[in-house]
Design a protein around this motif. Structure first.
Motif, PDB file in Angstrom:
ATOM      1  N   ALA A   1      -5.496   4.652  16.769  1.00 23.56           N
ATOM      2  CA  ALA A   1      -4.609   3.891  17.647  1.00 23.56           C
ATOM      3  C   ALA A   1      -5.038   2.433  17.756  1.00 23.56           C
ATOM      4  N   SER A   2      -6.312   2.158  17.529  1.00 28.14           N
ATOM      5  CA  SER A   2      -6.812   0.789  17.654  1.00 28.14           C
ATOM      6  C   SER A   2      -6.654  -0.020  16.369  1.00 28.14           C
ATOM      7  N   LEU A   3      -6.267   0.618  15.285  1.00 31.75           N
ATOM      8  CA  LEU A   3      -6.241  -0.051  13.981  1.00 31.75           C
ATOM      9  C   LEU A   3      -4.954  -0.849  13.744  1.00 31.75           C
ATOM     10  N   GLU A   4      -5.117  -2.109  13.451  1.00 30.10           N
ATOM     11  CA  GLU A   4      -3.968  -2.934  13.061  1.00 30.10           C
ATOM     12  C   GLU A   4      -3.363  -2.419  11.754  1.00 30.10           C
ATOM     13  N   ILE A   5      -4.202  -1.896  10.869  1.00 33.37           N
ATOM     14  CA  ILE A   5      -3.736  -1.417   9.573  1.00 33.37           C
ATOM     15  C   ILE A   5      -2.721  -0.272   9.715  1.00 33.37           C
ATOM     16  N   ALA A   6      -2.751   0.431  10.853  1.00 35.95           N
ATOM     17  CA  ALA A   6      -1.803   1.530  11.068  1.00 35.95           C
ATOM     18  C   ALA A   6      -0.360   1.031  11.057  1.00 35.95           C
ATOM     19  N   GLN A   7      -0.145  -0.225  11.408  1.00 35.37           N
ATOM     20  CA  GLN A   7       1.199  -0.798  11.390  1.00 35.37           C
ATOM     21  C   GLN A   7       1.723  -0.964   9.967  1.00 35.37           C
ATOM     22  N   TYR A   8       0.839  -0.889   9.001  1.00 34.10           N
ATOM     23  CA  TYR A   8       1.211  -1.072   7.598  1.00 34.10           C
ATOM     24  C   TYR A   8       1.367   0.261   6.866  1.00 34.10           C
ATOM     25  N   ALA A   9       1.291   1.367   7.571  1.00 29.27           N
ATOM     26  CA  ALA A   9       1.288   2.689   6.938  1.00 29.27           C
ATOM     27  C   ALA A   9       2.538   2.947   6.109  1.00 29.27           C
ATOM     28  N   THR A  10       3.672   2.425   6.499  1.00 39.16           N
ATOM     29  CA  THR A  10       4.914   2.708   5.774  1.00 39.16           C
ATOM     30  C   THR A  10       5.461   1.497   5.037  1.00 39.16           C
ATOM     31  N   ARG A  11       4.740   0.405   5.043  1.00 38.79           N
ATOM     32  CA  ARG A  11       5.238  -0.804   4.368  1.00 38.79           C
ATOM     33  C   ARG A  11       4.918  -0.752   2.879  1.00 38.79           C
ATOM     34  N   ASP A  12       5.843  -1.257   2.082  1.00 38.08           N
ATOM     35  CA  ASP A  12       5.628  -1.260   0.633  1.00 38.08           C
ATOM     36  C   ASP A  12       5.301  -2.651   0.099  1.00 38.08           C
ATOM     37  N   ASP A  13       5.059  -3.602   1.006  1.00 34.39           N
ATOM     38  CA  ASP A  13       4.789  -4.967   0.568  1.00 34.39           C
ATOM     39  C   ASP A  13       3.361  -5.417   0.858  1.00 34.39           C
ATOM     40  N   VAL A  14       2.460  -4.457   1.016  1.00 33.49           N
ATOM     41  CA  VAL A  14       1.057  -4.790   1.292  1.00 33.49           C
ATOM     42  C   VAL A  14       0.375  -5.213  -0.007  1.00 33.49           C
ATOM     43  N   THR A  15      -0.317  -6.330   0.034  1.00 31.51           N
ATOM     44  CA  THR A  15      -1.028  -6.815  -1.151  1.00 31.51           C
ATOM     45  C   THR A  15      -2.478  -6.330  -1.102  1.00 31.51           C
ATOM     46  N   PRO A  16      -3.157  -6.301  -2.230  1.00 28.67           N
ATOM     47  CA  PRO A  16      -4.570  -5.918  -2.227  1.00 28.67           C
ATOM     48  C   PRO A  16      -5.414  -6.806  -1.316  1.00 28.67           C
ATOM     49  N   ALA A  17      -5.124  -8.107  -1.262  1.00 26.95           N
ATOM     50  CA  ALA A  17      -5.879  -9.009  -0.397  1.00 26.95           C
ATOM     51  C   ALA A  17      -5.654  -8.671   1.074  1.00 26.95           C
ATOM     52  N   GLN A  18      -4.416  -8.374   1.452  1.00 15.23           N
ATOM     53  CA  GLN A  18      -4.128  -7.969   2.830  1.00 15.23           C
ATOM     54  C   GLN A  18      -4.870  -6.688   3.174  1.00 15.23           C
ATOM     55  N   LEU A  19      -4.855  -5.747   2.246  1.00 13.69           N
ATOM     56  CA  LEU A  19      -5.515  -4.466   2.488  1.00 13.69           C
ATOM     57  C   LEU A  19      -7.009  -4.665   2.738  1.00 13.69           C
ATOM     58  N   ARG A  20      -7.663  -5.468   1.909  1.00 10.70           N
ATOM     59  CA  ARG A  20      -9.095  -5.722   2.093  1.00 10.70           C
ATOM     60  C   ARG A  20      -9.361  -6.370   3.453  1.00 10.70           C
ATOM     61  N   ARG A  21      -8.530  -7.338   3.827  1.00 14.26           N
ATOM     62  CA  ARG A  21      -8.690  -8.013   5.115  1.00 14.26           C
ATOM     63  C   ARG A  21      -8.480  -7.042   6.269  1.00 14.26           C
ATOM     64  N   LEU A  22      -7.465  -6.173   6.173  1.00 16.74           N
ATOM     65  CA  LEU A  22      -7.189  -5.206   7.231  1.00 16.74           C
ATOM     66  C   LEU A  22      -8.295  -4.158   7.360  1.00 16.74           C
ATOM     67  N   VAL A  23      -8.874  -3.744   6.236  1.00 19.72           N
ATOM     68  CA  VAL A  23      -9.957  -2.760   6.276  1.00 19.72           C
ATOM     69  C   VAL A  23     -11.206  -3.388   6.884  1.00 19.72           C
ATOM     70  N   THR A  24     -11.512  -4.623   6.505  1.00 17.52           N
ATOM     71  CA  THR A  24     -12.663  -5.313   7.099  1.00 17.52           C
ATOM     72  C   THR A  24     -12.465  -5.466   8.604  1.00 17.52           C
ATOM     73  N   ARG A  25     -11.280  -5.860   9.019  1.00 13.07           N
ATOM     74  CA  ARG A  25     -10.978  -5.993  10.440  1.00 13.07           C
ATOM     75  C   ARG A  25     -11.027  -4.624  11.122  1.00 13.07           C
ATOM     76  N   GLY A  26     -10.580  -3.583  10.420  1.00 14.46           N
ATOM     77  CA  GLY A  26     -10.555  -2.231  10.972  1.00 14.46           C
ATOM     78  C   GLY A  26     -11.935  -1.693  11.299  1.00 14.46           C
ATOM     79  N   GLU A  27     -12.938  -2.098  10.544  1.00 13.95           N
ATOM     80  CA  GLU A  27     -14.308  -1.666  10.844  1.00 13.95           C
ATOM     81  C   GLU A  27     -14.698  -2.087  12.255  1.00 13.95           C
ATOM     82  N   GLY A  28     -14.416  -3.320  12.621  1.00 11.16           N
ATOM     83  CA  GLY A  28     -14.711  -3.812  13.964  1.00 11.16           C
ATOM     84  C   GLY A  28     -13.835  -3.161  15.020  1.00 11.16           C
TER      85      GLY A  28
END
Length: 108
Positions: free
Chosen positions: A48-75
């Motif tokens: 519930a705290s993960l920003e990346i969860a908002q991208y679960a159904t999007r098809d326009d996520v780039t590899p750079a966005q994914l890396r940034r979201l995962v790094t942010r998700g750790e915190g």
């Protein structure tokens, strides 16, 4: 006057519905998120705290966005564990897959 049988239309509609359902099951785009090392309650709070969860159904996520979201998700997961008494939680995030089907795995 004879009525025209509607079975052809019904069969076509049924076949179309079946194709759309099977396509929905096999065509998935977005980010699949997996969190390991937590109880169900803790994992639910972390998700519930993960920003990346908002991208679960999007098809326009780039590899750079994914890396940034995962790094942010750790915190985000570390902060989500504080109410459970875990103040020095170690979280590692990994990415895999190719656009548009990515996977983010968080190990806590």
């Amino acid at each position: 006057m004879l009525a025209r049988p509607k079975t052809g239309r019904r069969a076509a509609a049924g076949a179309l519905a079946l194709l759309s359902l099977s396509g929905a099951a096999t065509l998935r785009a977005g980010v699949a998120i997996q969190i390991t090392g937590l109880s169900n309650d803790e994992a639910g709070s972390a998700r519930a705290s993960l920003e990346i969860a908002q991208y679960a159904t999007r098809d326009d996520v780039t590899p750079a966005q994914l890396r940034r979201l995962v790094t942010r998700g750790e915190g985000e997961i570390r902060r989500a564990m504080e109410p459970y008494g875990y103040y020095e939680t170690t979280v590692t995030g990994e990415t895999s897959g190719t656009a548009p089907d990515f996977r983010a795995v968080f190990r806590v």
